[in-house]
Design an enzyme around this catalytic site. Sequence first.
Site, PDB file in Angstrom:
ATOM      1  N   HIS A  26       1.031  -1.172  -0.069  1.00 55.22           N
ATOM      2  CA  HIS A  26      -0.447   0.604   0.166  1.00 55.22           C
ATOM      3  C   HIS A  26       1.203   1.511   0.014  1.00 55.22           C
ATOM      4  CE1 HIS A  26      -3.143   3.093   2.195  1.00 55.22           C
ATOM      5  NE2 HIS A  26      -4.162   2.519   0.849  1.00 55.22           N
ATOM      6  N   GLU A  78       0.136  -0.377  -4.895  1.00 53.66           N
ATOM      7  CA  GLU A  78      -0.678  -0.001  -4.434  1.00 53.66           C
ATOM      8  C   GLU A  78      -0.835   1.871  -4.684  1.00 53.66           C
ATOM      9  OE1 GLU A  78      -4.304   2.695  -3.319  1.00 53.66           O
ATOM     10  OE2 GLU A  78      -2.418   2.251  -2.534  1.00 53.66           O
ATOM     11  N   ASP A 124      -2.100   5.757  -5.389  1.00 54.17           N
ATOM     12  CA  ASP A 124      -3.252   6.845  -6.215  1.00 54.17           C
ATOM     13  C   ASP A 124      -3.013   8.052  -6.388  1.00 54.17           C
ATOM     14  OD1 ASP A 124      -4.726   6.152  -3.223  1.00 54.17           O
ATOM     15  OD2 ASP A 124      -3.074   6.550  -2.520  1.00 54.17           O
ATOM     16  N   HIS A 141      -1.554  10.180  -3.028  1.00 54.67           N
ATOM     17  CA  HIS A 141      -2.983   9.766  -1.712  1.00 54.67           C
ATOM     18  C   HIS A 141      -3.953  11.452  -1.120  1.00 54.67           C
ATOM     19  CE1 HIS A 141      -6.219   9.193   1.289  1.00 54.67           C
ATOM     20  NE2 HIS A 141      -5.904   8.301   0.614  1.00 54.67           N
TER      21      HIS A 141
END
Length: 256
Positions: free
Chosen positions: A17, A44, A46, A59
Site C-alpha cells: 500500500h 498500490e 493513488d 494520495h
Amino acid sequence: MVHPYLDDPSGVVALAHRGFSLDGRENSLAAFAAAVDLGFRYVETDAHATGDGVAVALHDATLDRTTDGRGRVADLPWSAVARARIGGTEPVPRLDELLGTWPDLRVNVDVKDARAVGPVAAAVERTRAHDRVCVTSFSRARRLATLARLTRPVATSAGTREVALFLAAHRAHASRAAARALRDVDCLQVPAAHGRLRVVDAGTVAAAHAAGRAVHVWTVNEPATMHHLLDLGVDGIVTDRADLLRDVLRARGAWL
C-alpha cells in the site's frame, strides 16, 4: 478470461500500500523500491493530476500532509509539485515514472479525482502498461471515464455503489443480482469491515468467487488478521506492512 494483472503464480496478490515505508515516505519512488526489494510484484498507489495535466502518485488532494510543500495539486503546475519533497526528502513521482521505472511491476491505481482521468489514461498509454495495471476508484464514473480513454483493457475493481449492491444482493440471497453488480469489474477490493458492517466473510468471498471475481482486502497490517482472511479464501491483501505480509505468506508457502 483472467486479466494478466490478476494472473499471479503464487495464488495470492500481495499489494504494498503506497509502497513500503515506515518513516512517512509513502507514495515515493523510494517506498516503491523498498517494496520491490522485499520481493513484491504488486504495489498500490493513488493518482491526482496537476493543474497542467500531469498524473502524480499521491494520495491526498493537497501536498500539505506528506510533503514539505503546500497547496492543492490540481491548482499547481507540475514544476511546483516537482519541488515538493515527501517526508522532506523524496520527490513526488509522476505516475508514468512509477510505471516506467519497473517494467514488470503491477500497479493498482486509485483515480482520486475527475481531473486525473485523462492524465492517468495518458500515463498508462505512454508506458504501455495495460497488462499490469488495475484501475480503481470509489467512483464508477471515474473508472469508466478512464477506461474509455484507453486503447486496451486494464484490470478493474468495483466502486462504492457496486460494492453496496453486491453486498445487499448477497444478503438477500439473490446470487444473480450479486453477480450482476460485479459484471463490469475483475475484482472486488474492499475493507474487511465498514464500521459495524462485516464486508468480508466466508459468504461474501464465496459469492464473489461464484461471480468469477477476485477478492482483495485493504488495508490489513496485523498478521493474525492476514492469516484469518487467507483462511477465508481471499485472493489478495493490501498492506502498509509489506514486511509482515511477506512473512505470513512465507509461513504459508505462498511467497515466490
